[in-house]
Design a protein around this motif. Structure first.
Motif, PDB file in Angstrom:
ATOM      1  N   ASN A  80       0.923  -1.211  -0.033  1.00  0.00           N
ATOM      2  CA  ASN A  80      -0.068   0.128   0.083  1.00  0.00           C
ATOM      3  C   ASN A  80       0.911   1.256   0.136  1.00  0.00           C
ATOM      4  O   ASN A  80       0.602   2.213  -0.630  1.00  0.00           O
ATOM      5  CB  ASN A  80      -0.783  -0.230   1.201  1.00  0.00           C
ATOM      6  CG  ASN A  80      -2.045  -1.078   0.993  1.00  0.00           C
ATOM      7  OD1 ASN A  80      -3.044  -0.509   0.189  1.00  0.00           O
ATOM      8  ND2 ASN A  80      -2.249  -2.007   1.511  1.00  0.00           N
ATOM      9  N   ALA A  81       1.919   1.227   0.602  1.00  0.00           N
ATOM     10  CA  ALA A  81       2.929   2.280   0.654  1.00  0.00           C
ATOM     11  C   ALA A  81       3.385   2.493  -0.845  1.00  0.00           C
ATOM     12  O   ALA A  81       3.537   3.708  -1.360  1.00  0.00           O
ATOM     13  CB  ALA A  81       4.146   2.096   1.484  1.00  0.00           C
ATOM     14  N   ALA A  82       3.701   1.623  -1.432  1.00  0.00           N
ATOM     15  CA  ALA A  82       4.278   1.495  -2.988  1.00  0.00           C
ATOM     16  C   ALA A  82       2.936   2.327  -3.893  1.00  0.00           C
ATOM     17  O   ALA A  82       3.394   2.998  -4.766  1.00  0.00           O
ATOM     18  CB  ALA A  82       4.637   0.286  -3.390  1.00  0.00           C
ATOM     19  N   ARG A  83       1.727   1.745  -3.458  1.00  0.00           N
ATOM     20  CA  ARG A  83       0.701   2.235  -4.281  1.00  0.00           C
ATOM     21  C   ARG A  83       0.511   3.736  -4.037  1.00  0.00           C
ATOM     22  O   ARG A  83       0.335   4.635  -5.158  1.00  0.00           O
ATOM     23  CB  ARG A  83      -0.688   1.549  -3.946  1.00  0.00           C
ATOM     24  CG  ARG A  83      -1.845   2.178  -4.687  1.00  0.00           C
ATOM     25  CD  ARG A  83      -3.036   1.360  -4.974  1.00  0.00           C
ATOM     26  NE  ARG A  83      -2.657   0.484  -6.061  1.00  0.00           N
ATOM     27  CZ  ARG A  83      -3.388  -0.785  -6.544  1.00  0.00           C
ATOM     28  NH1 ARG A  83      -4.669  -0.915  -5.950  1.00  0.00           N
ATOM     29  NH2 ARG A  83      -3.281  -1.266  -7.597  1.00  0.00           N
ATOM     30  N   ALA A  84       0.574   3.996  -2.734  1.00  0.00           N
ATOM     31  CA  ALA A  84       0.515   5.706  -2.655  1.00  0.00           C
ATOM     32  C   ALA A  84       1.730   6.371  -3.278  1.00  0.00           C
ATOM     33  O   ALA A  84       1.320   7.675  -3.790  1.00  0.00           O
ATOM     34  CB  ALA A  84       0.527   5.914  -1.090  1.00  0.00           C
ATOM     35  N   ALA A  85       2.703   5.828  -3.322  1.00  0.00           N
ATOM     36  CA  ALA A  85       3.574   6.673  -4.074  1.00  0.00           C
ATOM     37  C   ALA A  85       3.570   6.708  -5.613  1.00  0.00           C
ATOM     38  O   ALA A  85       3.815   7.878  -6.290  1.00  0.00           O
ATOM     39  CB  ALA A  85       5.159   5.682  -3.752  1.00  0.00           C
ATOM     40  N   GLU A  86       2.955   5.510  -5.976  1.00  0.00           N
ATOM     41  CA  GLU A  86       2.542   5.492  -7.475  1.00  0.00           C
ATOM     42  C   GLU A  86       1.578   6.522  -7.671  1.00  0.00           C
ATOM     43  O   GLU A  86       1.576   7.076  -8.853  1.00  0.00           O
ATOM     44  CB  GLU A  86       2.281   4.000  -8.042  1.00  0.00           C
ATOM     45  CG  GLU A  86       3.127   3.115  -7.969  1.00  0.00           C
ATOM     46  CD  GLU A  86       2.552   1.754  -7.955  1.00  0.00           C
ATOM     47  OE1 GLU A  86       1.530   1.763  -8.172  1.00  0.00           O
ATOM     48  OE2 GLU A  86       3.484   0.928  -7.958  1.00  0.00           O
ATOM     49  N   LEU A  87       0.549   6.831  -7.011  1.00  0.00           N
ATOM     50  CA  LEU A  87      -0.532   7.823  -7.028  1.00  0.00           C
ATOM     51  C   LEU A  87       0.174   9.263  -6.783  1.00  0.00           C
ATOM     52  O   LEU A  87      -0.855  10.072  -7.046  1.00  0.00           O
ATOM     53  CB  LEU A  87      -1.619   7.420  -6.362  1.00  0.00           C
ATOM     54  CG  LEU A  87      -2.156   6.184  -6.426  1.00  0.00           C
ATOM     55  CD1 LEU A  87      -3.208   6.051  -5.326  1.00  0.00           C
ATOM     56  CD2 LEU A  87      -2.943   6.311  -7.787  1.00  0.00           C
ATOM     57  N   GLY A  88       1.345   9.526  -6.391  1.00  0.00           N
ATOM     58  CA  GLY A  88       1.765  10.862  -6.325  1.00  0.00           C
ATOM     59  C   GLY A  88       2.044  11.450  -5.096  1.00  0.00           C
ATOM     60  O   GLY A  88       2.224  12.402  -4.890  1.00  0.00           O
ATOM     61  N   ALA A  89       2.203  10.385  -4.020  1.00  0.00           N
ATOM     62  CA  ALA A  89       2.226  10.934  -2.648  1.00  0.00           C
ATOM     63  C   ALA A  89       3.610  11.640  -2.525  1.00  0.00           C
ATOM     64  O   ALA A  89       4.616  11.178  -3.126  1.00  0.00           O
ATOM     65  CB  ALA A  89       2.008   9.837  -1.562  1.00  0.00           C
TER      66      ALA A  89
END
Length: 326
Positions: A80-89
């Motif tokens: 989920n951390a990786a997904r948040a980063a992918e989304l532009g966090a």
């Protein structure tokens, strides 16, 4: 000196982040925690907690917003951390500080501090899953029942590659009761080479000055103090520079309350818009006694138009302000 706004669950959502960062110079905000249990969450969940993801990961004032993740499974947290980063966090923050029973009973928040190795495993997995260009930070307390494991917790986090550590200077058992034990944060400063950010019981420029002296931390995270005094970050900066700066007068804050109402009307269903305003007034009345009177005047109002009308009447009756704060 950097000043951050703390991720206060149910209080500092995107509307409050927008407001606070429009009033004072802030270096970072952190979202309310995104709770992860056993699966990778869809993008819509991250966008709900952090609408700023669609604006480059920053507030309208340009302040970076880190997405905070809470969970006890290293692999699930990492995904989920990786997904948040992918989304532009702008960054990822890991929550090991929440003292709520419902959170602790589901293997999240401060209960994890009973096992420093597990804390380190979660932080290490998240750091490995997130691109090196995206900061991964950790927020913790001094411990669960007491601070006996604090050094182990800190050392473990230091070995994970985490970029920064924020320490709320209480244990879970302390909850939010004063005092905050700023002197304990100095232990983390001595053990780590990464920046350590002090958090807890910073209500005034004097508190900020003493916290920095006692903890040895240059950077601070502000929670309830910034809600009670929305210009607190600027007051702290002015004090650091030995400059005189007058606090916001109630009449100026009242205009902010009016602005905040319009933001909540735009963001939420009609039956919910009064709740954030009333909640904020509960904080504001700690410093502005007039907020308690306003709370009594609107506490039974539910209709957005009725709230608008009452606030407009309050603004009209107040003395004219000398400068714009919106």
């Amino acid at each position: 000196m950097r000043l951050m706004i703390a991720p206060m669950e149910g209080v500092v959502d995107h509307t409050m982040r927008t407001l606070l960062t429009s009033v004072s110079k802030v270096d970072r905000c952190v979202t309310e925690f995104v709770r992860v249990n056993d699966q990778l969450l869809p993008p819509r969940v991250f966008h709900r907690y952090c609408p700023e993801l669609k604006q480059g990961g920053v507030t309208p004032s340009g302040v970076p917003v880190f997405v905070q993740i809470l969970g006890g499974d290293p692999q699930v947290v990492a995904e989920n951390a990786a997904r948040a980063a992918e989304l532009g966090a702008a960054g990822i923050d890991l929550n090991f500080g929440c003292p709520a029973k419902t959170v602790n009973n589901s293997n999240g928040g401060s209960i994890l501090l009973r096992n420093p190795e597990h804390v380190a495993a979660i932080a290490s997995a998240a750091r490995a899953a997130v691109p090196s260009s995206v900061p991964v930070t950790v927020k913790t307390r001094l411990g669960y029942e007491d601070g006996a494991l604090f050094e182990d917790i800190v050392r473990g986090i230091g070995e994970t590659g985490a970029d920064e550590l924020t320490v709320h200077a209480r244990t879970k058992r302390h909850g939010y009761r004063p005092p905050a034990y700023w002197e304990e944060i100095a232990i983390a400063r001595e053990l780590l080479d990464i920046p350590v950010i002090a958090n807890g019981e910073i209500w005034s420029p004097d508190d900020a000055r003493r916290c920095r002296e006692v903890s040895g931390c240059e950077d601070l995270m502000l929670g309830r103090g910034a809600l009670c005094r929305p210009d607190l970050p600027d007051l702290i900066r002015a004090d650091d520079m030995a400059e005189d700066r007058a606090p916001l007068r109630w009449e100026e804050v009242l205009l902010l309350v009016q602005t905040y109402l319009e933001a909540t009307i735009d963001a939420y269903d009609a039956h919910c818009v009064g709740n954030p305003i009333k909640q904020w007034l509960v904080y504001l009345r700690s410093y502005y006694p007039q907020a308690a009177i306003l709370f009594e005047n609107i506490k039974r109002l539910r209709d957005p138009e009725a709230l608008r009308a009452q606030l407009a009447a309050e603004v009209k009756a107040a003395p004219a302000v000398g400068r714009s704060v919106a």
